[in-house]
Design a protein around this motif. Structure first.
Motif, PDB file in Angstrom:
ATOM      1  N   UNK A 141       0.868  -1.185   0.000  1.00  0.00           N
ATOM      2  CA  UNK A 141       0.000   0.000   0.000  1.00  0.00           C
ATOM      3  C   UNK A 141       0.898   1.227   0.000  1.00  0.00           C
ATOM      4  N   UNK A 142       0.673   2.137  -0.939  1.00  0.00           N
ATOM      5  CA  UNK A 142       1.463   3.372  -0.996  1.00  0.00           C
ATOM      6  C   UNK A 142       0.525   4.567  -1.002  1.00  0.00           C
TER       7      UNK A 142
ATOM      8  N   UNK B  96      -7.888  15.719   0.353  1.00  0.00           N
ATOM      9  CA  UNK B  96      -8.144  14.293   0.284  1.00  0.00           C
ATOM     10  C   UNK B  96      -6.903  13.575  -0.249  1.00  0.00           C
ATOM     11  N   UNK B  97      -6.811  12.282   0.058  1.00  0.00           N
ATOM     12  CA  UNK B  97      -5.649  11.518  -0.383  1.00  0.00           C
ATOM     13  C   UNK B  97      -6.079  10.402  -1.330  1.00  0.00           C
ATOM     14  N   UNK B  98      -5.100   9.908  -2.048  1.00  0.00           N
ATOM     15  CA  UNK B  98      -5.285   8.723  -2.890  1.00  0.00           C
ATOM     16  C   UNK B  98      -4.201   7.722  -2.506  1.00  0.00           C
ATOM     17  N   UNK B  99      -4.345   6.491  -2.947  1.00  0.00           N
ATOM     18  CA  UNK B  99      -3.370   5.459  -2.629  1.00  0.00           C
ATOM     19  C   UNK B  99      -3.236   4.492  -3.796  1.00  0.00           C
ATOM     20  N   UNK B 100      -2.062   3.903  -3.909  1.00  0.00           N
ATOM     21  CA  UNK B 100      -1.827   2.817  -4.858  1.00  0.00           C
ATOM     22  C   UNK B 100      -1.737   1.531  -4.058  1.00  0.00           C
ATOM     23  N   UNK B 101      -2.516   0.538  -4.456  1.00  0.00           N
ATOM     24  CA  UNK B 101      -2.592  -0.709  -3.710  1.00  0.00           C
ATOM     25  C   UNK B 101      -2.328  -1.884  -4.646  1.00  0.00           C
ATOM     26  N   UNK B 102      -1.507  -2.825  -4.188  1.00  0.00           N
ATOM     27  CA  UNK B 102      -1.139  -3.979  -5.013  1.00  0.00           C
ATOM     28  C   UNK B 102      -1.675  -5.265  -4.390  1.00  0.00           C
ATOM     29  N   UNK B 103      -2.397  -6.031  -5.186  1.00  0.00           N
ATOM     30  CA  UNK B 103      -2.873  -7.347  -4.768  1.00  0.00           C
ATOM     31  C   UNK B 103      -1.966  -8.443  -5.322  1.00  0.00           C
ATOM     32  N   UNK B 104      -1.982  -9.587  -4.650  1.00  0.00           N
ATOM     33  CA  UNK B 104      -1.230 -10.737  -5.149  1.00  0.00           C
ATOM     34  C   UNK B 104      -1.830 -11.264  -6.452  1.00  0.00           C
ATOM     35  N   UNK B 105      -3.162 -11.223  -6.557  1.00  0.00           N
ATOM     36  CA  UNK B 105      -3.805 -11.738  -7.767  1.00  0.00           C
ATOM     37  C   UNK B 105      -4.710 -10.691  -8.404  1.00  0.00           C
ATOM     38  N   UNK B 106      -4.874 -10.820  -9.694  1.00  0.00           N
ATOM     39  CA  UNK B 106      -5.733  -9.923 -10.456  1.00  0.00           C
ATOM     40  C   UNK B 106      -7.190 -10.077 -10.028  1.00  0.00           C
TER      41      UNK B 106
END
Length: 284
Positions: A24-25, A35-45
């Motif tokens: 999570x970034x 307001x903020x935004x974030x970049x989030x990475x999952x293990x699977x699509x």
């Protein structure tokens, strides 16, 4: 539309409902709305798609939030990223897609500039599914020759060790002779990464004293959008120059370290390759 005081842990808790979250970034607050935004990475699509379906435009991160959050694929979403080394100088994207397409859907490929020392090439290959990447590593890494007359087999590993354990420890040691310098060992690792108001900060050393900002920007733009370049004065003893390069994305900085550190010469007649590593808040 995240509140300004939202935490990474808060986001992770919500999104982990739909699958394993690997990173999570949080981005800086908007100067107008805060307001903020974030970049989030999952293990699977599949996990990512489930989160979009359930949360986008529906879920409020806080009970008193004025609006629900927005959840969408990030621009430039290419899939699960593989690093491929030991390729010939004239390799084509079609060749890579043919070879790697055997193990699953290849969503994108990116061939990097040739190593100036030996002419060899490295590339990034993106899969739609993580399982395809695992299969490619098991079958191809250190075994498969991209051409019949190739001297050595290719090397295949996960591009980001923090996501997939790095294949062979996150470096390019062994197997190809002289390819260890293509590895990720030039940086400080995930704990030493530096994000400033200007972007993700890299230290670049071993530059000639007459190097220009445009020259540096041209080289580093191969790996992503360069937000800023800052050249420092020449060293009083050696005359060499160092620079800070700021990227808009963390991934671009990772790629530049992996491809350039201790292997790329900024000039053909340079005595030594440049140093590329994560900068610090106060310098290199």
């Amino acid at each position: 539309d995240l509140p300004s005081d939202v935490t990474s842990e808060e986001i992770q808790t919500v999104f982990s409902t739909y699958g394993e979250v690997t990173n999570v970034h949080l981005l800086f607050p908007s100067p107008t709305s805060q307001n903020r935004a974030a970049l989030l990475h999952y293990r699977t699509k599949e996990s990512a798609q489930d989160a979009i379906t359930v949360l986008n435009g529906v879920y409020k991160i806080r009970a008193d939030a004025p609006n629900p959050i927005k959840v969408a694929w990030a621009r430039g979403h290419d899939g699960f990223k593989m690093f491929v080394g030991g390729l010939p100088g004239d390799i084509r994207e079609e060749e890579l897609k043919t070879v790697f397409g055997t193990y699953g859907e290849v969503t994108s490929t990116h061939i990097m500039p040739p190593n100036q020392e030996n002419g060899r090439v490295a590339a990034f290959v993106y899969y739609a599914k993580a399982e395809s990447g695992e299969d490619a590593i098991n079958v191809l890494d250190g075994k498969y020759k991209i051409r019949v007359d190739a001297e050595q087999p290719i090397q295949v590993m996960w591009a980001k060790s923090k996501d997939k354990g790095g294949g062979k420890g996150g470096s390019w040691e062994g197997g190809g002779g002289g390819w260890s310098s293509w590895g990720g060992s030039g940086g400080k690792g995930s704990d030493g990464k530096c994000k400033t108001k200007d972007g993700w900060k890299l230290f670049v050393g071993g530059l000639p004293k007459d190097v220009s900002e445009d020259e540096i920007r041209t080289v580093f733009s191969t790996y992503g959008t360069v937000a800023m370049v800052h050249l420092m004065p020449p060293h009083a003893m050696s005359g060499r120059v160092a620079s800070f390069v700021f990227y808009e994305s963390e991934q671009s900085a990772d790629d530049a370290i992996m491809a350039l550190h201790d292997v790329y010469k900024i000039r053909a007649d340079a005595e030594a390759p440049i140093t590329v590593k994560w900068g610090t808040d106060r310098g290199g």
